[in-house]
Design an enzyme around this catalytic site. Structure first.
Site, short mmCIF file in Angstrom:
data_model
loop_
_atom_site.label_atom_id
_atom_site.label_comp_id
_atom_site.label_asym_id
_atom_site.label_seq_id
_atom_site.Cartn_x
_atom_site.Cartn_y
_atom_site.Cartn_z
N ASP A 34 0.85 -1.20 0.00
CA ASP A 34 0.00 0.00 0.00
C ASP A 34 0.88 1.24 0.00
OD1 ASP A 34 -2.00 -1.75 0.22
OD2 ASP A 34 -2.72 -1.10 2.20
N GLU A 36 3.91 1.65 -1.25
CA GLU A 36 4.47 1.95 -2.57
C GLU A 36 3.39 2.55 -3.48
OE1 GLU A 36 7.52 -1.27 -4.06
OE2 GLU A 36 6.21 -2.12 -2.52
N GLU A 114 -24.66 -19.89 -13.68
CA GLU A 114 -23.85 -18.89 -12.96
C GLU A 114 -24.47 -18.64 -11.59
OE1 GLU A 114 -23.96 -15.27 -15.22
OE2 GLU A 114 -22.73 -16.09 -16.83
N LYS A 116 -26.21 -16.40 -8.89
CA LYS A 116 -27.03 -15.19 -8.97
C LYS A 116 -26.64 -14.31 -7.78
CE LYS A 116 -31.91 -13.79 -9.07
NZ LYS A 116 -31.61 -12.43 -8.86
N ASP A 118 -26.66 -11.41 -5.19
CA ASP A 118 -27.74 -10.65 -4.55
C ASP A 118 -27.29 -9.20 -4.37
OD1 ASP A 118 -30.06 -10.02 -3.33
OD2 ASP A 118 -29.62 -11.02 -1.44
N TYR A 226 -21.63 -9.77 -15.96
CA TYR A 226 -21.96 -11.06 -16.58
C TYR A 226 -22.71 -10.91 -17.91
CZ TYR A 226 -25.84 -9.52 -13.72
OH TYR A 226 -26.79 -8.74 -13.13
N LYS A 314 -34.17 -19.63 -7.68
CA LYS A 314 -33.91 -18.97 -6.39
C LYS A 314 -33.80 -19.97 -5.25
CE LYS A 314 -35.41 -14.75 -5.95
NZ LYS A 314 -34.91 -13.41 -5.79
N CYS A 408 -33.46 7.58 28.56
CA CYS A 408 -32.38 6.60 28.38
C CYS A 408 -32.52 5.51 29.45
CB CYS A 408 -31.03 7.31 28.50
SG CYS A 408 -29.65 6.16 28.58
N CYS A 411 -29.07 6.09 31.90
CA CYS A 411 -28.88 7.28 32.76
C CYS A 411 -30.19 8.00 33.07
CB CYS A 411 -27.88 8.24 32.11
SG CYS A 411 -28.53 9.06 30.65
N CYS A 426 -29.53 9.18 23.23
CA CYS A 426 -29.31 9.74 24.57
C CYS A 426 -28.22 10.79 24.39
CB CYS A 426 -28.86 8.65 25.53
SG CYS A 426 -28.15 9.31 27.04
N CYS A 431 -23.46 9.80 30.28
CA CYS A 431 -24.25 8.57 30.46
C CYS A 431 -23.28 7.39 30.60
CB CYS A 431 -25.16 8.37 29.25
SG CYS A 431 -25.91 6.74 29.17
S1 IVH Z 1 -28.41 -12.11 -16.37
C1 IVH Z 1 -31.06 -10.36 -19.65
N1 IVH Z 1 -26.79 -13.09 -14.56
O1 IVH Z 1 -30.73 -10.84 -11.10
C2 IVH Z 1 -30.47 -11.09 -18.51
N2 IVH Z 1 -28.48 -11.58 -13.82
O2 IVH Z 1 -33.58 -11.34 -10.80
C3 IVH Z 1 -29.81 -10.20 -17.55
N3 IVH Z 1 -28.40 -11.08 -11.42
O3 IVH Z 1 -31.79 -8.22 -13.19
C4 IVH Z 1 -29.54 -10.79 -16.25
N4 IVH Z 1 -26.68 -12.34 -10.96
O4 IVH Z 1 -29.68 -7.85 -11.70
C5 IVH Z 1 -27.85 -12.28 -14.78
N5 IVH Z 1 -25.27 -14.02 -13.08
C6 IVH Z 1 -26.30 -13.22 -13.32
C7 IVH Z 1 -26.91 -12.48 -12.28
C8 IVH Z 1 -28.01 -11.67 -12.58
C9 IVH Z 1 -27.56 -11.49 -10.47
C10 IVH Z 1 -29.52 -10.14 -11.21
C11 IVH Z 1 -29.73 -9.12 -12.30
C12 IVH Z 1 -31.12 -9.38 -12.80
C13 IVH Z 1 -31.75 -10.02 -11.60
C14 IVH Z 1 -32.97 -10.83 -11.96
#
Ligand code: IVH
Length: 699
Positions: A34, A36, A114, A116, A118, A226, A314, A408, A411, A426, A431
């Site tokens: 860091d 450098e 892939e 997903k 959050d 992605y 999901k 509080c 106190c 508070c 306190c």
């Molecule tokens: S593809 C047209 N890939 O999940 C397709 N979405 O519930 C575009 N998300 O709106 C989405 N990981 O914000 C894609 N590996 C992933 C993702 C992903 C998270 C989100 C994305 C999407 C939402 C849908």
């Protein structure tokens, strides 16, 4: 330095810094320390202040900038950002696969599975390789222009990593906070008296909506990509190739991508991802299944809402139900009252939970959670279990509504409630709960790290009226020590250990002390930046809000909080006592071990004109190694102007302001000749004797 040389040097530094940035934030494989990195960064900052017209938009110094906005502008997406349909079980997924196969008239197909992520979806647009715009998904057709906020995210390139950039490239992905970063953020918020975020996704969404990019820069945001939106000049043939393209352009992409043929294979990949989910450093709420071949995607097309070639699967959130036995009110270091649920113990995600956060009173009232309710709890961000809702259908009538406290609980002073803040506070600084929390914070591992001073001992010291503030720790006299020895469980050995640990803590770096003071909005990272910038705490104490805001990453809220803290008489007295006790207020050196005092330690120097014996670069390095700060322009804070041949307007300005002026001979006489600096021996000798040595460059 003439502008052409400066420009060449600046380009080189930008390229180098951006490469290290990429290695650190995208690949997590840094090559330099860091320190450098900071040195290169400071060199670039100085050149940029000497040549403001040459500052480039992809400079790492330009990530955090601009004034806070009044509101975001709405912009139209070049191509709509559609969402995904969801599935929740294998049958729904099989139905999706059947639809795909029927439309195409095939019996099997290659998918990519892939994780997903959050987070919050984002589209970033590059024109000619430069980041020009970052937009939220919004309603899919138009979103908010959050470019200034997104520029602060270090893992997003300001310039694509290619020598032949496409005319237009839009990368689409997800902004998120890693679990550990989210936990730290919430810890800091709690310590600052700010209400914690419910989960990492909310924290991310909240951060991206902030109007001040300086504040956003403090939030540990990260991003994975992605997909792509509009693209001119690049057209990947498959999802795998697309992910490779994104990586090559400098983006971070999701880990653990699986290739599957047919629906059974896909289900196995989803199950495998679920098994590995807990190992991800960020939150995964499902899997995304995508047809790999992009030409095939075009045949399948999309509905108005979602593509026909991809679907989300999901995972269930980790939840449990139990009974809310009672609500305890915690009083934080800054007086914030936080309701905490006492629960009948229940197992959630592998651990037994008996306490969970209720966030704040407004949240508790909004959810109408009552004592005695059966409640659903969730492990948010894998870190803090939180009460999500009450199961109102299961009420028996004996449940009790919790009134907002007016006083509080510790106190008993009246609490303060402001519309702007969600929190009840508070405001009594004496306190006992606040006194205790402030001391805990001061002694904590992240601050002064006084190991023997644990929570129980802090409580004992406060309750028995021996210690009220950090300075008292360093002034414990014989009577106090004897008193401590007489407490049950505290023998003379543990008191001796405590005294040794307190003594040892005097050597802690000034940033730890600054952080330990618990100034609202000043986290550990800000404390490091500030002490580095001001070479310790002393100069910081008399800074104005404007001067503080000159420090990169310091916004108006933090600056005002710092000024308010240091203008408080009681705080100044506390600092005087800490200084008197021998704590470190000056950042002598970042190296360990004692160093001889240096002529330039803590001084601010500016260079003008060219020197015969040393390049500006070398002078800067030597000065910085001796603890000086080298800046680009002369102000009333400048200690020395170092003048070479053909000085610029800085000389006149320095004379007007009465700044001390050193010519080359005087400079060399004061430059450190100790081997710690980068001066080679012949130069050091020359320096000591004041004889300039002619240097030959270019060989
Ligand atoms: S593809 C047209 N890939 O999940 C397709 N979405 O519930 C575009 N998300 O709106 C989405 N990981 O914000 C894609 N590996 C992933 C993702 C992903 C998270 C989100 C994305 C999407 C939402 C849908």
């Amino acid at each position: 330095m003439d502008p052409a040389d400066a420009q060449a040097e600046m380009c080189r530094l930008i390229e180098e810094l951006n490469r290290h940035n990429y290695l650190y934030y995208v690949l997590a494989a840094p090559e330099i320390s860091d320190r450098e990195y900071d040195r290169l960064y400071q060199r670039l900052t100085a050149l940029e202040s000497d040549f403001p017209d040459l500052v480039s938009v992809d400079s790492p110094t330009q990530r955090v900038g601009g004034q806070p906005l009044d509101k975001f502008t709405t912009v139209r997406h070049a191509l709509p950002m559609i969402s995904l349909d969801n599935t929740y079980n294998p049958d729904e997924l099989r139905a999706f696969h059947r639809r795909v196969c029927e439309r195409l008239g095939v019996s099997t197909i290659r998918y990519i599975v892939e994780p997903k992520i959050d987070g919050v979806s984002l589209s970033v647009r590059y024109e000619g390789g430069l980041l020009t715009r970052a937009v939220t998904r919004g309603n899919g057709r138009e979103g908010d222009d959050i470019t200034a906020n997104v520029r602060t995210i270090r893992s997003i390139p300001l310039r694509l990593r290619t020598l032949t950039p496409p005319p237009v490239w839009e990368a689409r992905g997800e902004v998120f906070m890693a679990d550990r970063d989210f936990a730290n953020l919430n810890d800091h918020r709690a310590a600052n008296g700010d209400p914690p975020f419910a989960n990492a996704r909310n924290a991310t969404a909240g951060s991206l909506k902030l109007l001040d990019p300086q504040v956003v820069a403090q939030r540990p945001l990260d991003a994975l990509f992605y997909a792509h939106g509009e693209s001119v000049g690049i057209s990947p043939d498959s999802q795998k190739e697309l992910l490779g393209t994104l990586q090559a352009l400098g983006f971070k992409t999701p880990e653990f991508i699986q290739e599957s043929s047919g629906v059974d294979d896909v289900l196995e990949a989803i199950a495998e991802l679920d098994r590995r989910r807990a190992l991800f450093p960020y939150q995964i709420d499902g899997a995304v299944i995508k047809v790999d071949d992009i030409k095939v995607r075009e045949i399948l097309g999309a509905t108005a809402k979602a593509p026909r070639w991809a679907i989300a699967y999901k995972y269930e959130a980790e939840k449990a139900t139990t009974r809310l036995k009672a609500v305890t009110i915690q009083v934080g270091r800054l007086g914030t009252l936080t309701p905490v649920a006492d629960l009948e113990p229940v197992v959630l995600a592998g651990s037994t939970i008996s306490r969970a956060t209720l966030h704040n009173f407004r949240e508790l009232e909004r959810k109408d959670i009552r004592i005695g309710d059966r409640v659903e709890i969730e492990k948010a961000g894998e870190v803090i279990p939180a009460v999500v809702r009450a199961l109102k259908g299961q009420r028996t009538g004996g449940e009790q509504v919790l009134e907002r406290p007016t006083h509080c609980p510790v106190c008993h002073e009246p609490v303060h409630e402001s519309e702007a803040e969600v929190a009840l506070r508070c405001v009594n600084p004496t306190c006992p709960a606040q006194v205790r929390e402030r001391l805990r914070h001061f002694a904590s591992r992240g601050a002064m790290d006084i190991e023997s001073l644990g929570d129980a001992l802090v409580q004992l010291l406060v309750d028995s009226d021996i210690v009220h503030n950090p300075a008292d720790l360093y002034e414990l006299d014989v009577t106090a020590r004897e008193q401590l020895c007489s407490f049950p469980g505290l023998g003379s050995k543990s008191v001796a250990n405590l005294m040794a640990a307190i003594e040892q803590s005097k050597k802690q770096s000034p940033w730890r002390l600054l952080f330990g003071l618990g100034i609202r909005h000043v986290g550990a990272r800000a404390a490091q930046t500030l002490t580095r910038h001001f070479s310790g705490i002393d100069r910081l104490m008399s800074c104005t809000v404007e001067e503080l805001q000159d420090v990169s990453e310091v916004g108006p809220v933090m600056a005002e909080s710092i000024v308010a803290f240091f203008s408080n008489a009681a705080n100044r007295e506390l600092l005087d006592r800490l200084r008197e006790a021998g704590l470190r207020f000056v950042e002598e050196s970042l190296d360990e071990g004692p160093k001889p005092p240096s002529f330039f330690a803590g001084k601010t120097c500016v260079l003008t004109g060219s020197l015969q014996s040393l390049s500006r670069e070398q002078v800067r390095e030597k000065l910085e190694a001796m603890g000086a700060r080298v800046t680009g322009s002369v102000t009333s804070k400048t200690d020395f102007l170092i003048v070479g041949a053909d000085p610029g307007a800085k000389l006149g300005k320095a004379r007007n302001l009465g700044v001390a002026i050193l010519d080359e001979e005087a400079l060399l006489a004061h430059l450190d000749s100790s081997p710690k600096t980068i001066i080679d021996e012949s130069e050091a000798d020359a320096g000591e004797k004041g004889i300039p040595v002619q240097q030959t460059f270019g060989f």
